[in-house]
Design a protein around this motif. Structure first.
Motif, mmCIF file in Angstrom:
data_model
loop_
_atom_site.group_PDB
_atom_site.id
_atom_site.type_symbol
_atom_site.label_atom_id
_atom_site.label_comp_id
_atom_site.label_asym_id
_atom_site.label_seq_id
_atom_site.Cartn_x
_atom_site.Cartn_y
_atom_site.Cartn_z
ATOM 1 N N UNK A 48 -5.905 -11.959 10.038
ATOM 2 C CA UNK A 48 -5.389 -12.046 8.669
ATOM 3 C C UNK A 48 -4.327 -10.980 8.501
ATOM 4 N N UNK A 49 -3.107 -11.405 8.246
ATOM 5 C CA UNK A 49 -2.024 -10.448 8.064
ATOM 6 C C UNK A 49 -2.051 -9.974 6.609
ATOM 7 N N UNK A 50 -2.923 -8.980 6.353
ATOM 8 C CA UNK A 50 -3.094 -8.570 4.952
ATOM 9 C C UNK A 50 -1.820 -7.909 4.447
ATOM 10 N N UNK A 51 -1.030 -7.336 5.339
ATOM 11 C CA UNK A 51 0.247 -6.749 4.908
ATOM 12 C C UNK A 51 1.152 -7.853 4.343
ATOM 13 N N UNK A 52 1.195 -9.013 5.043
ATOM 14 C CA UNK A 52 2.023 -10.127 4.543
ATOM 15 C C UNK A 52 1.475 -10.626 3.209
ATOM 16 N N UNK A 53 0.138 -10.717 3.112
ATOM 17 C CA UNK A 53 -0.489 -11.173 1.859
ATOM 18 C C UNK A 53 -0.061 -10.246 0.716
ATOM 19 N N UNK A 54 -0.046 -8.951 0.999
ATOM 20 C CA UNK A 54 0.201 -7.961 -0.052
ATOM 21 C C UNK A 54 1.702 -7.703 -0.294
ATOM 22 N N UNK A 55 2.535 -8.392 0.479
ATOM 23 C CA UNK A 55 3.998 -8.264 0.316
ATOM 24 C C UNK A 55 4.577 -9.578 -0.202
ATOM 25 N N UNK A 56 3.713 -10.479 -0.664
ATOM 26 C CA UNK A 56 4.183 -11.790 -1.097
ATOM 27 C C UNK A 56 4.904 -11.655 -2.441
ATOM 28 N N UNK A 57 6.219 -11.915 -2.478
ATOM 29 C CA UNK A 57 6.968 -11.694 -3.724
ATOM 30 C C UNK A 57 6.530 -12.620 -4.856
ATOM 31 N N UNK A 58 5.861 -13.727 -4.509
ATOM 32 C CA UNK A 58 5.420 -14.629 -5.585
ATOM 33 C C UNK A 58 4.262 -14.021 -6.364
ATOM 34 N N UNK A 59 3.530 -13.136 -5.716
ATOM 35 C CA UNK A 59 2.396 -12.491 -6.390
ATOM 36 C C UNK A 59 2.796 -11.086 -6.849
ATOM 37 N N UNK A 60 3.584 -10.401 -6.009
ATOM 38 C CA UNK A 60 3.919 -8.998 -6.252
ATOM 39 C C UNK A 60 5.435 -8.866 -6.443
ATOM 40 N N UNK A 61 5.935 -8.867 -7.706
ATOM 41 C CA UNK A 61 7.377 -8.699 -7.879
ATOM 42 C C UNK A 61 7.832 -7.385 -7.246
ATOM 43 N N UNK A 62 9.008 -7.381 -6.650
ATOM 44 C CA UNK A 62 9.535 -6.224 -5.916
ATOM 45 C C UNK A 62 8.440 -5.612 -5.026
ATOM 46 N N UNK A 63 7.974 -6.382 -4.037
ATOM 47 C CA UNK A 63 6.789 -5.946 -3.289
ATOM 48 C C UNK A 63 6.924 -4.608 -2.576
ATOM 49 N N UNK A 64 8.167 -4.229 -2.178
ATOM 50 C CA UNK A 64 8.334 -2.966 -1.433
ATOM 51 C C UNK A 64 8.244 -1.750 -2.356
ATOM 52 N N UNK A 65 8.346 -1.996 -3.689
ATOM 53 C CA UNK A 65 8.420 -0.865 -4.617
ATOM 54 C C UNK A 65 7.032 -0.293 -4.907
ATOM 55 N N UNK A 66 6.913 1.044 -4.843
ATOM 56 C CA UNK A 66 5.648 1.705 -5.191
ATOM 57 C C UNK A 66 5.578 1.777 -6.718
ATOM 58 N N UNK A 67 4.685 0.970 -7.291
ATOM 59 C CA UNK A 67 4.636 0.864 -8.752
ATOM 60 C C UNK A 67 3.171 0.802 -9.210
ATOM 61 N N UNK A 68 2.505 1.972 -9.306
ATOM 62 C CA UNK A 68 1.074 1.968 -9.653
ATOM 63 C C UNK A 68 0.791 1.284 -10.976
ATOM 64 N N UNK A 69 1.816 1.254 -11.844
ATOM 65 C CA UNK A 69 1.553 0.681 -13.173
ATOM 66 C C UNK A 69 1.497 -0.839 -13.171
ATOM 67 N N UNK A 70 1.837 -1.462 -12.045
ATOM 68 C CA UNK A 70 1.758 -2.922 -12.016
ATOM 69 C C UNK A 70 0.308 -3.383 -12.275
ATOM 70 N N UNK A 71 -0.667 -2.511 -11.969
ATOM 71 C CA UNK A 71 -2.084 -2.907 -12.166
ATOM 72 C C UNK A 71 -2.508 -2.821 -13.633
ATOM 73 N N UNK A 72 -1.693 -2.127 -14.440
ATOM 74 C CA UNK A 72 -2.008 -2.102 -15.885
ATOM 75 C C UNK A 72 -1.655 -3.485 -16.436
#
Ligand code: HEM
Length: 500
Positions: free
Chosen positions: A395-419
């Motif tokens: 399971x390429x969890x890195x690819x899962x967690x870099x999916x732009x459809x789920x995570x806008x601007x996936x490379x950006x460190x944005x802790x507030x996205x979880x708010x």
């Protein structure tokens, strides 16, 4: 005319012939495998993977071929899962079919031939040990019972940084020393007699086991020729040393301490395991043996240090590079611990912003970007394709967690996205799975995250930080390296100053 062949040339010729004959005699399968790149004879797709960061290479391949992809790695079939929908279907809906581990030669040596939880195949043995892990060794209650031990070791960690104020430190080294000491104390209840030696062995073992793909695992029919490799010999030697140390500790404990029938709140992990050996609570079909206990202890030492160090280092670097997060973390930590001598486990439980930072960092930098490989126990179908029995499931969890459809601007460190989008990494959100998910998901999340957050909190409470060599935080080299996990290629060097 005379022909003369050297011995190596004859060996190569022999292997080529062997594989060709095998290929010709192999019965043709009519299963429709998931799409993938064209394969070459004998090596399959290996040439497309060699020498690169596998999670990144596999992501570019799956961007072309789809989130369920088939590759041939030598003689083995591998199925690569690369988005959240597929992770849910494969690891959750077909969780039982992929509940086995794919155990390579190195892992097999390091685990006494697949004893312990990580490499055991799904069945009664794994179920019994997994219960001991989740209910007794790593439960929330147990982790909290270790807080005073974590805090003592954290004081040593802070003192060791204080002794180098104004000079560069390598964060990875400080963090791993803290973690080895902490995990050994939670296992043995006190400082282990041979702690330094164990630490050195564990470090050497992880270095030697860092090559993810070994010839004998890719070509099982050649394994007999690889049995005598230098690396495997060295690993066997290291395991023998671990075995000697642990056997002595166990025998000594059994001689000097009464093994209680009932659980006690403050018992160390070795006492829990010995209670299961001597009294078999719950009347399981089998009793655990010394070999099981030794395998579990070594697995705890490796799991409790390596990935937690990676998580801590990546989180530190991401926080330092983002001025907004840095200020918020400083404010939160110094607000919650105001006027205290040291940071405690209960303080860390209140640090919500810090938790968001760690979560976001494990999204961008999962310590195990391909999780821990599974092996398919039986054929099953997904979207009209067959995942065949015996295939590796990565399971390429890195690819899962870099999916732009789920995570806008996936490379950006944005802790507030979880708010805005409250997801967590405990395994029920398939979009965020740095600890895996399903039956074989990581049982040590709480232990690991608590220790990473304790170190980060202590670093931000007691010190102000500067990047070594006069660099600015944005100049830190973020290049990854792939070995036992995904680490920073150039370890983070920082200069601590006492907090103003
Ligand atoms: C905080 C850093 C950690 C990370 C990123 C991490 C990650 C993982 C991952 C990705 C898996 C495989 C999950 C799967 O196949 O779905 C795993 C399994 C495992 N982890 Fe962790 N882990 C961490 C800390 C720990 C700690 C502290 C311990 C124990 C002290 C631990 C013990 C284990 C064990 C025993 C397994 C095997 C579970 C099984 O096969 O049933 N981990 N971990």
């Amino acid at each position: 005319m005379e022909f003369s062949f050297s011995f190596p040339a004859l060996c190569i010729l022999y292997f080529l012939l062997f594989f060709l004959v095998k290929q010709i005699l192999k019965p043709q399968s009519h299963k429709k495998l998931p799409p993938g790149k064209r394969t070459l004879p004998i090596i399959g797709n290996l040439h497309q993977l060699a020498g690169l960061l596998p999670h990144r290479t596999l992501k570019s391949l799956s961007d072309k071929h789809g989130p369920l992809m088939h590759l041939k790695m030598g003689e083995r079939s591998a199925i690569i899962v690369s988005n959240a929908r597929m992770a849910k279907i494969v690891l959750h809906n077909h969780g039982l079919a992929v509940a086995d581990r794919s155990v390579n030669t190195v892992a097999s040596i390091m685990t006494y031939n697949s004893l312990g939880v990580t490499c055991a195949q799904y069945g009664d043995y794994w179920t019994k040990l997994r219960q001991i892990y989740t209910l007794e060794l790593l439960s929330q209650k147990k982790v909290r019972s270790f807080y005073s031990c974590f805090e003592d070791e954290l004081a040593n960690f802070v003192e060791s940084i204080k002794s180098q104020v104004g000079q560069p430190i390598v964060l990875y080294d400080k963090a791993s020393a803290y973690l080895y000491a902490t995990i050994c104390r939670t296992i043995f209840g006190s400082v282990c007699k041979e702690q330094e030696k164990m630490m050195k062995i564990a470090k050497k073992t992880s270095l030697l086991s860092g090559t993810p793909l070994r010839l004998e695992d890719l070509f099982p029919s050649m394994s007999v020729f690889c049995r005598f490799s230098k690396t495997l010999k060295q690993l066997r030697g290291l395991l023998q040393e671990v075995d000697d140390i642990l056997e002595e500790i166990i025998v000594e404990r059994e001689k000097t301490t009464e093994i209680l029938k009932e659980a006690k709140d403050d018992e160390d992990m070795l006492s829990v395991l010995l209670r299961h050996k001597w009294h078999n609570p719950g009347g399981a079909k089998f009793r655990i043996t010394n070999a099981d206990i030794k395998a579990i202890i070594f697995e705890l030492i490796l799991a409790g240090t390596l990935s937690v160090t990676d998580v801590t280092e990546w989180a530190m670097v991401e926080i330092l590079r983002d001025p907004k997060s840095l200020k918020k973390v400083y404010d939160e930590v110094r607000g919650i611990c105001k006027d205290k001598k040291r940071v405690t486990g209960y303080d860390v439980e209140k640090m919500e912003y810090m938790h968001l930072c760690v979560k976001e960092s494990t999204r961008i930098h999962p310590a195990a970007p391909l999780l821990v490989p599974r092996e398919c126990r039986e054929d099953f179908e997904v979207d009209g394709y067959t995942v065949p029995k015996g295939a590796w499931v990565l399971t390429n969890c890195w690819a899962v967690q870099m999916d732009p459809e789920v995570w806008p601007e996936p490379e950006k460190f944005d802790p507030e996205r979880y708010i805005r989008n409250p997801m967590d990494f405990y395994g029920s959100n398939f979009e965020l799975i740095p600890f895996g998910t399903g039956r074989r998901g990581c049982p040590g999340i709480l232990f690991g995250i608590t220790n990473a957050e304790l170190m980060l909190a202590a670093m931000f409470y007691h010190f102000d930080w500067e990047v070594a060599d006069g660099k600015k935080p944005e100049d830190i080299d973020m290049t990854e390296d792939f070995g036992a996990g995904c680490i920073m290629k150039y370890p983070l060097k920082l200069v601590p100053h006492l907090a103003k």
